[in-house]
Design an enzyme around this catalytic site. Structure first.
Site, PDB file in Angstrom:
ATOM      1  N   ARG A   1       0.345  -1.775   0.948  1.00 48.93           N
ATOM      2  CA  ARG A   1       0.870  -2.396   2.155  1.00 48.93           C
ATOM      3  C   ARG A   1       1.637  -3.696   1.838  1.00 48.93           C
ATOM      4  NH1 ARG A   1      -1.575  -4.540   7.791  1.00 48.93           N
ATOM      5  NH2 ARG A   1      -0.381  -3.192   9.160  1.00 48.93           N
ATOM      6  N   LYS A  29     -11.026 -11.490  14.216  1.00 54.57           N
ATOM      7  CA  LYS A  29     -10.993 -10.151  13.617  1.00 54.57           C
ATOM      8  C   LYS A  29     -10.563 -10.327  12.164  1.00 54.57           C
ATOM      9  CE  LYS A  29      -8.733  -5.627  13.881  1.00 54.57           C
ATOM     10  NZ  LYS A  29      -7.860  -4.755  14.670  1.00 54.57           N
ATOM     11  N   TRP A  30     -11.463 -10.026  11.259  1.00 52.08           N
ATOM     12  CA  TRP A  30     -11.264 -10.267   9.821  1.00 52.08           C
ATOM     13  C   TRP A  30     -10.897  -8.933   9.170  1.00 52.08           C
ATOM     14  CZ3 TRP A  30     -14.167 -14.494   6.886  1.00 52.08           C
ATOM     15  CH2 TRP A  30     -14.001 -14.376   5.506  1.00 52.08           C
ATOM     16  N   ASP A  31      -9.660  -8.819   8.742  1.00 58.57           N
ATOM     17  CA  ASP A  31      -9.158  -7.545   8.230  1.00 58.57           C
ATOM     18  C   ASP A  31      -9.039  -7.575   6.705  1.00 58.57           C
ATOM     19  OD1 ASP A  31      -8.132  -4.982   8.344  1.00 58.57           O
ATOM     20  OD2 ASP A  31      -6.504  -5.461   9.727  1.00 58.57           O
ATOM     21  N   ASP A  78      -9.595   3.239  12.348  1.00 60.88           N
ATOM     22  CA  ASP A  78      -8.373   3.108  13.151  1.00 60.88           C
ATOM     23  C   ASP A  78      -8.183   4.316  14.053  1.00 60.88           C
ATOM     24  OD1 ASP A  78      -7.533   0.644  12.359  1.00 60.88           O
ATOM     25  OD2 ASP A  78      -6.195   1.357  10.779  1.00 60.88           O
ATOM     26  N   GLY A 100      -9.287  -0.177   9.237  1.00 58.77           N
ATOM     27  CA  GLY A 100     -10.253   0.697   9.905  1.00 58.77           C
ATOM     28  C   GLY A 100     -11.630   0.365   9.363  1.00 58.77           C
ATOM     29  N   ASN A 157      -6.757  -4.958   4.138  1.00 57.62           N
ATOM     30  CA  ASN A 157      -5.988  -3.723   4.230  1.00 57.62           C
ATOM     31  C   ASN A 157      -5.531  -3.079   2.938  1.00 57.62           C
ATOM     32  OD1 ASN A 157      -5.643  -2.959   7.041  1.00 57.62           O
ATOM     33  ND2 ASN A 157      -4.821  -5.011   7.265  1.00 57.62           N
ATOM     34  N   ASP A 209      -3.766  -9.589  17.668  1.00 57.12           N
ATOM     35  CA  ASP A 209      -3.871  -8.948  16.352  1.00 57.12           C
ATOM     36  C   ASP A 209      -2.741  -9.421  15.451  1.00 57.12           C
ATOM     37  OD1 ASP A 209      -4.142  -6.586  14.334  1.00 57.12           O
ATOM     38  OD2 ASP A 209      -5.804  -6.240  15.715  1.00 57.12           O
ATOM     39  N   ASP A 210      -2.507  -8.700  14.394  1.00 56.98           N
ATOM     40  CA  ASP A 210      -1.512  -9.022  13.373  1.00 56.98           C
ATOM     41  C   ASP A 210      -0.152  -9.385  14.007  1.00 56.98           C
ATOM     42  OD1 ASP A 210      -0.262  -9.192  10.969  1.00 56.98           O
ATOM     43  OD2 ASP A 210      -0.673  -7.145  10.332  1.00 56.98           O
ATOM     44  N   TRP A 247      -6.575 -12.348  14.942  1.00 58.59           N
ATOM     45  CA  TRP A 247      -6.656 -11.530  13.719  1.00 58.59           C
ATOM     46  C   TRP A 247      -6.297 -12.374  12.499  1.00 58.59           C
ATOM     47  CZ3 TRP A 247      -3.062 -10.382   9.942  1.00 58.59           C
ATOM     48  CH2 TRP A 247      -3.255  -9.234   9.161  1.00 58.59           C
TER      49      TRP A 247
HETATM   50  C1  DGJ Z   1      -5.567  -2.495  10.136  1.00 59.85           C
HETATM   51  C2  DGJ Z   1      -6.548  -2.523  11.246  1.00 59.85           C
HETATM   52  O1  DGJ Z   1      -7.476  -1.485  11.090  1.00 59.85           O
HETATM   53  C3  DGJ Z   1      -5.814  -2.442  12.572  1.00 59.85           C
HETATM   54  O2  DGJ Z   1      -6.728  -2.422  13.629  1.00 59.85           O
HETATM   55  C4  DGJ Z   1      -4.874  -3.607  12.693  1.00 59.85           C
HETATM   56  O3  DGJ Z   1      -5.578  -4.806  12.822  1.00 59.85           O
HETATM   57  C5  DGJ Z   1      -3.938  -3.650  11.514  1.00 59.85           C
HETATM   58  N1  DGJ Z   1      -4.651  -3.599  10.270  1.00 59.85           N
HETATM   59  C6  DGJ Z   1      -3.076  -4.885  11.558  1.00 59.85           C
HETATM   60  O4  DGJ Z   1      -2.297  -5.025  10.455  1.00 59.85           O
END
Ligand code: DGJ
Length: 716
Positions: free
Chosen positions: A428, A461-463, A528, A509, A465, A351-352, A396
């Protein structure tokens, strides 16, 4: 099946009729959307019109009252007292006057917005009386077996002038009022898609404004009889294949109709269709059932699962986020991978935190290059290590973002969305990249490509935020539409070039849990919040519009990092099982007995996966203290029961299964219990469970706070 006869266009599905009529003025009326009707009677439905004093009507026909018509798609300033679906203007004239010009069947072609495949389609084309060369196409795609009808609108500007759209909904549904309620699914981070029943009094305006589809308000909603339940009543479900801000409006007219509008958010929307160009709305999906919320929402689940969402086998992945957060490195992740392998996981998601300088969330987004401090041998070496154990490598990325503290921002500050002189609004510590600039879209695509070609990713995993704040100069909320058009283009190209890579859709999330993103990503991170009590509620809300196969659920540590609540392993496991399963906690630090639990859970899930991947979910109880689901996959299925709180001397609600074969016998099995019962009894009496409320007695089930049971049933 679509039939075009005389002036009627009939969209027939297995159980439903959707009937349109082109009247003598060229207006398109919606005569009926609901259970099947007989084509011999279509003309009778035209009789419902009545004269209404003080409304507008046709010059040559006093019975043609504009307000007495259920329009299929309405425009302002034409005498209709409801909200309009579409407002078109140009510098010379503030309105349009569209009449039907032709009806033709044609297969679907690729559009700027995601379009579902298959189905039978028809286009009803309207021409503007005011502007020669301006046409508006109403497209319908019918999925007969699924009882689903999709709609979208395309505006084609072949005039010499530019035209402005300040509102353009994907669909309008005018229906008789009756006694109805609306059901929307709203929430926030960590409590996404909570069901909210709203009485239809006056007008309901819901939707999203943030540039993201769904944490605050899902694009999925329902309009139904006030008395509708899970298994009875007329229920309409609507969904939008779109990931940006959307609008839901349900409005009572003074003349006993309800107007439902659904589409791209029109607040501050001002899209110019230049001469020679066109505009297409996202697709609105609808289904109807007279058999209650269960059947209607399963229609929607099936449509999403069978038609929209790519069909891929989803590996069981161990994700690094809640175990190490940003504190990851090669050695730790190798330990992680070896342990994951021994427990039966199919892969690891890094992940991140893996890219240059990313030690916390203040820096580095956009610099999608491995951090050699953390990965001395490079990311590819880690991918190779996983591959050598026959495991998948997931990684990620948040490709649409840039940190102000990054090399990318230093080199291209103008790539970020930031409005000069406006007060800075941060989320963020990051900014959104302007994907509508081709050079930015190319950069993002190359970053994604590098994950596969240079780093060996099998799973991404494409986020996403943060929500949108600033839009570029001169743009209103139509910018979001242009943004998503560019995003879908990237997704389309990437998934076409790398069809084997699995995309996990995540947005802080479940902030973009929608059919737009799902057109490309087979799974989405639901929330999340993985605390099973919260999660059961979030999954329940989500299940109304989406199949469980698309819901990625993780088992994580107890106490939960989100709610600080301690819960038992079975509750976490059973809740995470109802969807695509994975985990995120530090498996290198858990006890031998916990390792055994997770190992067994993975074996158990692998056996259940074929059922879960194709199943429909029916909610069996409206009792607030229980979440009860029937996960149905033909002759075999699961019953999930969660008791939220233990009350002394209380009893479980009756758990009556549905859609079984009454004449067959079923084997039911969970933990050490195994028994046979007939379909008839399971449906009419319910599942006979040996409950024990005082914690004593041989072989009885003792449910406490946040306890779950997962029963497998199979026809024998
Ligand atoms: C938000 C995601 O929902 C989490 O699962 C995680 O990947 C974080 N971002 C990482 O910054």
């Amino acid at each position: 099946m679509i039939t075009i006869t005389n002036d009627f266009v009939h969209l027939a599905t297995k159980n439903n009729s959707y009937l349109l009529h082109i009247n003598k003025y060229g207006d398109l009326e919606n005569l009926h959307y609901g259970c099947k009707i007989n084509s011999a009677d279509f003309h009778l439905l035209l009789r419902r019109r009545s004269f209404i004093v003080n409304t507008l009507f046709a010059k040559d026909d006093m019975t043609y009252c504009i307000d007495g018509i259920n329009f299929e798609y309405s425009f302002p300033f034409r005498g209709d007292s409801g909200s309009c679906a579409c407002h078109v203007a140009d510098d010379e004239c503030g309105m349009a006057d569209f009449v039907v010009s032709k009806v033709f069947k044609a297969p679907q072609t690729e559009q700027d917005m995601p379009v579902p495949s298959g189905g039978e389609s028809v286009c009803i084309e309207l021409a503007d009386k005011i502007r020669d060369g301006l046409t508006l196409q109403l497209w319908y795609v019918v999925y007969e077996e699924l009882d689903v009808i999709c709609r979208y609108v395309k505006i084609i500007n072949k005039t010499e002038m530019d035209v402005k759209l300040s509102k353009v909904m994907s669909a309008q549904y005018d229906m008789p009022k009756g006694d109805k309620k609306a059901v929307i699914f709203d929430g926030a981070w960590g409590r996404e898609r909570a069901k909210k029943v709203v009485p239809i009094i006056g007008a309901i305006a819901a939707g999203s404004f943030s540039g993201m589809s769904s944490a605050e308000c899902s694009p999925f909603f329902m309009v139904e009889d006030a008395s509708a339940t899970q298994c009875s009543g007329n229920v309409y479900c609507f969904n939008l294949m779109y990931s940006g801000s959307h609008e839901i409006s349900v409005e009572c007219t003074p003349y006993d109709s309800i107007r439902v509008l659904h589409g791209v958010q029109s607040d501050a929307f001002n899209y110019v269709v230049n001469s020679g160009e066109s505009f297409v709305t996202p697709v609105s999906v609808s289904t109807f059932s007279d058999k209650g919320e269960g059947t209607a929402s399963v229609n929607m689940q099936k449509f999403a699962g069978d038609i929209v969402i790519p069909k891929k086998h989803i590996p069981i992945m161990l994700n690094s986020w809640e175990s190490v957060y940003f504190d990851l490195n090669e050695a730790k992740l190798q330990e992680f991978a070896a342990k994951a392998k021994s427990l039966g996981f199919d892969g690891v998601v890094v992940d991140d935190g893996w890219f240059i300088g990313r030690d916390d969330d203040t820096t580095s987004l956009g610099d999608w290059f491995e951090d050699r401090r953390k990965f001395p041998h490079g990311i590819k070496a880690y991918a190779d290590y996983l591959h050598s154990m026959d495991m998948a490598f997931g990684i990620w990325i948040e490709p649409e973002m840039v940190s102000e503290r990054s090399q990318l921002y230093k080199a291209h500050p103008d790539w970020a969305l930031k409005c000069k002189n406006a007060r800075e609004i941060v989320g963020r510590n990051q900014l959104i990249l302007d994907l509508t600039k081709p050079e930015v879209a190319d950069y993002v695509y190359e970053a994604l490509q590098r994950l596969v070609t240079e780093y060996g990713a099998d799973y991404i995993k494409w986020d996403f935020n943060r929500r949108f704040a600033d839009v570029p100069r001169g743009e209103g909320s139509e910018y979001f539409y242009k943004y998503y058009r560019a995003l879908y283009q990237i997704l389309r190209k990437f998934t076409a070039n790398y069809p084997d890579v699995i995309l996990e859709n995540c947005a802080s999330g479940g902030g973009r849990f929608d059919l737009g993103m799902m057109s490309y990503a087979p799974i989405g991170w639901v929330s999340d919040n993985t605390d099973p009590l919260s999660r059961a509620e979030i999954q329940q809300g989500t299940s109304y519009g989406f199949p469980i196969r698309a819901m990625l659920n993780h088992i994580s540590a107890s106490p939960s990092h989100q709610t600080k609540r301690a819960t038992n392993f079975d509750a976490r496991k059973n809740t995470a099982f109802i969807g695509s399963f994975g985990a995120q906690y530090d498996v290198t630090k858990i006890s031998d007995s916990e390792c055994e639990q997770i190992k067994n859970a993975i074996c158990e899930y692998k056996a259940l996966q074929p059922i879960i991947q194709n199943a429909s979910l029916y909610r069996l109880s409206d009792n607030e203290n229980y979440v009860v689901w029937q996960v149905d996959s033909g002759d075999v299925g699961l019953v999930y029961i969660m008791q939220k709180r233990f009350y002394t001397v209380s009893s479980l609600p009756g758990i009556r299964l549905i859609h079984l074969d009454e004449n067959a016998t079923y084997m039911l099995q969970f933990d050490n219990f195994k028994f046979e019962a007939s379909g008839l009894t399971l449906q009419n009496y319910g599942v006979p469970l040996p409950m024990n409320y005082q914690g004593c007695g041989d072989g009885a089930i003792n449910l406490t706070d946040m306890s779950t049971i997962l029963i497998k049933f199979q026809k024998i």
